[in-house]
Design an enzyme around this catalytic site. Structure first.
Site, PDB file in Angstrom:
ATOM      1  NE  ARG A 230      33.370  34.704  36.442  1.00  0.00           N
ATOM      2  CZ  ARG A 230      34.506  34.567  35.774  1.00  0.00           C
ATOM      3  NH1 ARG A 230      34.579  34.946  34.510  1.00  0.00           N
ATOM      4  NH2 ARG A 230      35.581  34.065  36.349  1.00  0.00           N
TER       5      ARG A 230
ATOM      6  CD  GLU B 254      50.116  27.402  36.875  1.00  0.00           C
ATOM      7  OE1 GLU B 254      50.557  26.262  36.845  1.00  0.00           O
ATOM      8  OE2 GLU B 254      49.017  27.741  36.377  1.00  0.00           O
TER       9      GLU B 254
HETATM   10  P1  AMP Z   1      42.595  34.167  42.267  1.00  0.00           P
HETATM   11  O1  AMP Z   1      43.230  35.544  42.164  1.00  0.00           O
HETATM   12  O2  AMP Z   1      43.544  33.059  41.957  1.00  0.00           O
HETATM   13  O3  AMP Z   1      41.862  33.985  43.574  1.00  0.00           O
HETATM   14  O4  AMP Z   1      41.536  34.067  41.089  1.00  0.00           O
HETATM   15  C1  AMP Z   1      40.275  34.625  41.202  1.00  0.00           C
HETATM   16  C2  AMP Z   1      39.756  35.107  39.883  1.00  0.00           C
HETATM   17  O5  AMP Z   1      39.929  34.169  38.837  1.00  0.00           O
HETATM   18  C3  AMP Z   1      38.285  35.375  40.008  1.00  0.00           C
HETATM   19  O6  AMP Z   1      37.961  36.592  39.350  1.00  0.00           O
HETATM   20  C4  AMP Z   1      37.618  34.181  39.335  1.00  0.00           C
HETATM   21  O7  AMP Z   1      36.471  34.574  38.654  1.00  0.00           O
HETATM   22  C5  AMP Z   1      38.682  33.625  38.406  1.00  0.00           C
HETATM   23  N1  AMP Z   1      38.796  32.153  38.515  1.00  0.00           N
HETATM   24  C6  AMP Z   1      39.839  31.465  39.022  1.00  0.00           C
HETATM   25  N2  AMP Z   1      39.638  30.141  38.969  1.00  0.00           N
HETATM   26  C7  AMP Z   1      38.406  29.969  38.435  1.00  0.00           C
HETATM   27  C8  AMP Z   1      37.575  28.811  38.134  1.00  0.00           C
HETATM   28  N3  AMP Z   1      37.985  27.566  38.389  1.00  0.00           N
HETATM   29  N4  AMP Z   1      36.361  29.035  37.601  1.00  0.00           N
HETATM   30  C9  AMP Z   1      35.930  30.290  37.346  1.00  0.00           C
HETATM   31  N5  AMP Z   1      36.645  31.400  37.600  1.00  0.00           N
HETATM   32  C10 AMP Z   1      37.873  31.256  38.129  1.00  0.00           C
END
Ligand code: AMP
Length: 179
Positions: free
Chosen positions: A67, A104
């Site tokens: 996205r 996780e």
């Molecule tokens: P992180 O590496 O944990 O910061 O996760 C970011 C990635 O996971 C991004 O590409 C987001 O699009 C996706 N993501 C994580 N949590 C969500 C959520 N609650 N809703 C939509 N996309 C999420």
């Protein structure tokens, strides 16, 4: 459309859909397809994401799969910059560099084309949402291995209770909506 005319966070929040328990139980999934389907939101989001980086002489916007490709490319066009994708393993066709990051349970990898960024390039890293910050931190390492300079981060949504920005460099972290 002038950016000052709108209460942008309020309007964008109204067009982002939250899907409970997707893709698994306990996750409140932020669905931006409803934002993309609203032409006013599409334009406002592009302008609001780009605004903090105008006149910062950005060379490259790096967008995170998948996205982050949507608005990362729009931002690059507004900022007169190039766009470079960071992708999941096995998607990029030419020679890549790779970084792993913690999930996780277990680890994941992201890749970038080895010739995508020239040394000294000023880079903004963009994704739709920052959760734990692991993906953006891994992308930072990819950019820096190629000699690029990360001068900022850009997100539509920041899940601040996960403290993702603490994993990032001490440069401006811009998010339109902080939840
Ligand atoms: P992180 O590496 O944990 O910061 O996760 C970011 C990635 O996971 C991004 O590409 C987001 O699009 C996706 N993501 C994580 N949590 C969500 C959520 N609650 N809703 C939509 N996309 C999420």
């Amino acid at each position: 459309m002038r950016i000052e005319e709108e209460n942008i966070p309020e309007y964008l929040q109204s067009v982002i859909r939250t899907i409970p328990d997707f893709p698994k139980a306990g996750i409140q999934y932020k669905d931006i397809t409803t934002l993309l389907a609203d032409k006013k939101a599409l334009k406002l989001t592009t302008l609001a994401l780009s605004d903090p980086f105008i006149s910062k002489h950005i060379d490259v916007v790096v967008g995170l799969e998948s996205r982050g490709f949507l608005f990362g490319t729009n931002m690059a066009a507004v900022l007169d910059a190039a766009f470079v994708p960071v992708r999941k393993p096995g998607k990029l066709p030419a020679e890549v560099i790779s970084e792993s990051y913690e999930l996780e349970y277990g680890t994941d990898n992201v890749e970038m084309h080895k010739d995508a960024i020239r040394s000294g390039a000023k880079v903004v890293i963009h994704d739709d949402l920052i959760a734990t910050g692991g993906t953006a931190a891994a992308a930072t390492k990819l950019v820096e291995r190629l000699g690029g300079e990360v001068i900022g981060y850009s997100f539509i949504i920041e899940l601040s209770y996960l403290h993702g920005r603490e994993k990032l460099k001490k440069v401006p972290v811009e998010s339109i909506l902080t939840l």
